[in-house]
Design a protein around this motif. Structure first.
Motif, PDB file in Angstrom:
ATOM      1  N   LEU A  71       0.316   1.023  -3.436  1.00  0.00           N
ATOM      2  CA  LEU A  71       1.350   0.522  -2.577  1.00  0.00           C
ATOM      3  C   LEU A  71       2.693   0.335  -3.146  1.00  0.00           C
ATOM      4  O   LEU A  71       3.696  -0.236  -2.677  1.00  0.00           O
ATOM      5  CB  LEU A  71       0.895  -0.789  -2.025  1.00  0.00           C
ATOM      6  CG  LEU A  71      -0.396  -1.029  -1.075  1.00  0.00           C
ATOM      7  CD1 LEU A  71      -0.884  -2.476  -0.858  1.00  0.00           C
ATOM      8  CD2 LEU A  71      -0.165  -0.057   0.147  1.00  0.00           C
ATOM      9  N   SER A  72       2.651   1.056  -4.323  1.00  0.00           N
ATOM     10  CA  SER A  72       4.224   0.610  -5.186  1.00  0.00           C
ATOM     11  C   SER A  72       5.312   1.029  -4.481  1.00  0.00           C
ATOM     12  O   SER A  72       6.476   0.948  -4.625  1.00  0.00           O
ATOM     13  CB  SER A  72       4.172   1.483  -6.678  1.00  0.00           C
ATOM     14  OG  SER A  72       3.730   2.492  -6.609  1.00  0.00           O
ATOM     15  N   ASP A  73       5.154   2.269  -3.485  1.00  0.00           N
ATOM     16  CA  ASP A  73       6.305   2.966  -2.791  1.00  0.00           C
ATOM     17  C   ASP A  73       6.332   2.448  -1.402  1.00  0.00           C
ATOM     18  O   ASP A  73       7.102   3.066  -0.699  1.00  0.00           O
ATOM     19  CB  ASP A  73       6.187   4.359  -2.685  1.00  0.00           C
ATOM     20  CG  ASP A  73       6.519   4.947  -4.369  1.00  0.00           C
ATOM     21  OD1 ASP A  73       7.192   4.276  -5.188  1.00  0.00           O
ATOM     22  OD2 ASP A  73       5.845   5.899  -4.610  1.00  0.00           O
ATOM     23  N   ILE A  74       5.565   1.544  -0.885  1.00  0.00           N
ATOM     24  CA  ILE A  74       5.488   1.045   0.399  1.00  0.00           C
ATOM     25  C   ILE A  74       6.699   0.984   1.109  1.00  0.00           C
ATOM     26  O   ILE A  74       7.169   1.167   2.082  1.00  0.00           O
ATOM     27  CB  ILE A  74       4.247   0.083   0.701  1.00  0.00           C
ATOM     28  CG1 ILE A  74       4.059  -0.100   2.199  1.00  0.00           C
ATOM     29  CG2 ILE A  74       4.757  -1.148   0.187  1.00  0.00           C
ATOM     30  CD1 ILE A  74       2.995  -0.811   2.503  1.00  0.00           C
ATOM     31  N   ALA A  75       7.615  -0.052   0.317  1.00  0.00           N
ATOM     32  CA  ALA A  75       8.755  -0.358   0.824  1.00  0.00           C
ATOM     33  C   ALA A  75       9.981   0.615   1.266  1.00  0.00           C
ATOM     34  O   ALA A  75      10.719   0.313   1.923  1.00  0.00           O
ATOM     35  CB  ALA A  75       9.605  -1.578  -0.011  1.00  0.00           C
TER      36      ALA A  75
END
Length: 205
Positions: A71-75
């Motif tokens: 989820l590190s790139d979710i934003a």
């Protein structure tokens, strides 16, 4: 077509690197996931996406999805508040695709035309995880179901026979499954279970 025979539990880094080079060059890839085999390409590659749309026979209202290592790139791709992030964190990796409001970073052609949403999934499959980490970015992804077929392609022999001239890379890790992901729409006021596949969606009921 480049046919790479990859060990399902201990993928060979050299073969994964070959696949990643080809994806970065704009190629269309078929690869294993923790559900069925999927077909994918770089998010920003319009031509490769159009080829996937043709291979799958997808209509203009299809909800496209991306597959991420974590989820590190979710934003970058989805609008999530802290509560939503915690909910996703507690329920990934999973055999579930989450429908989320898309950010402006997502190309319009990937968004649902009316809802402006994007599908997002975090898999646990070892081959898929190594591929995504080596690539360093999510992949545009779609379950490998061909037009007029109800089930995904799961047999490497069938995949090669039917798609040899239409795809560029096949990451073959043996017989796949016929399972599809669950789909949970988190873009509205309350979670909506769109499809019950093999993913556990009890947290969203």
């Amino acid at each position: 077509m480049l046919h790479l025979r990859v060990h399902p539990d201990n993928p060979q880094p050299r073969l994964i690197s070959q696949a990643v080079e080809r994806i970065r060059a704009g190629d269309v890839v078929v690869y294993p996931t923790d559900a069925a085999y999927a077909i994918g390409c770089q998010i920003g590659n319009k031509n490769a996406m159009e080829r996937i749309t043709q291979i799958r026979g997808l209509g203009p209202k299809h909800q496209y999805a991306i597959i991420c290592a974590d989820l590190s790139d979710i934003a970058t791709y989805a609008k999530v508040d802290n509560a939503m992030y915690r909910l996703l964190k507690a329920n990934t990796p999973a055999v579930t695709t989450f429908i989320l409001p898309a950010t402006s970073e997502v190309p319009r052609r990937l968004m649902h035309p009316k809802k402006k949403t994007i599908g997002l999934r975090v898999p646990s499959n070892a081959v898929c995880q190594m591929l995504l980490k080596e690539l360093g970015e999510p992949l545009l992804t779609s379950t490998l179901i061909l037009p007029n077929q109800e089930q995904p392609l799961d047999d490497p022999f069938d995949i090669e026979q039917q798609l040899e001239k239409r795809i560029d890379v096949f990451i073959d890790s043996g017989l796949g499954t016929l399972t599809t992901t669950s789909i949970v729409d988190l873009s509205g006021a309350n979670p909506e279970i769109v499809r019950r596949g093999v993913g556990d969606v009890s947290a969203f009921e």
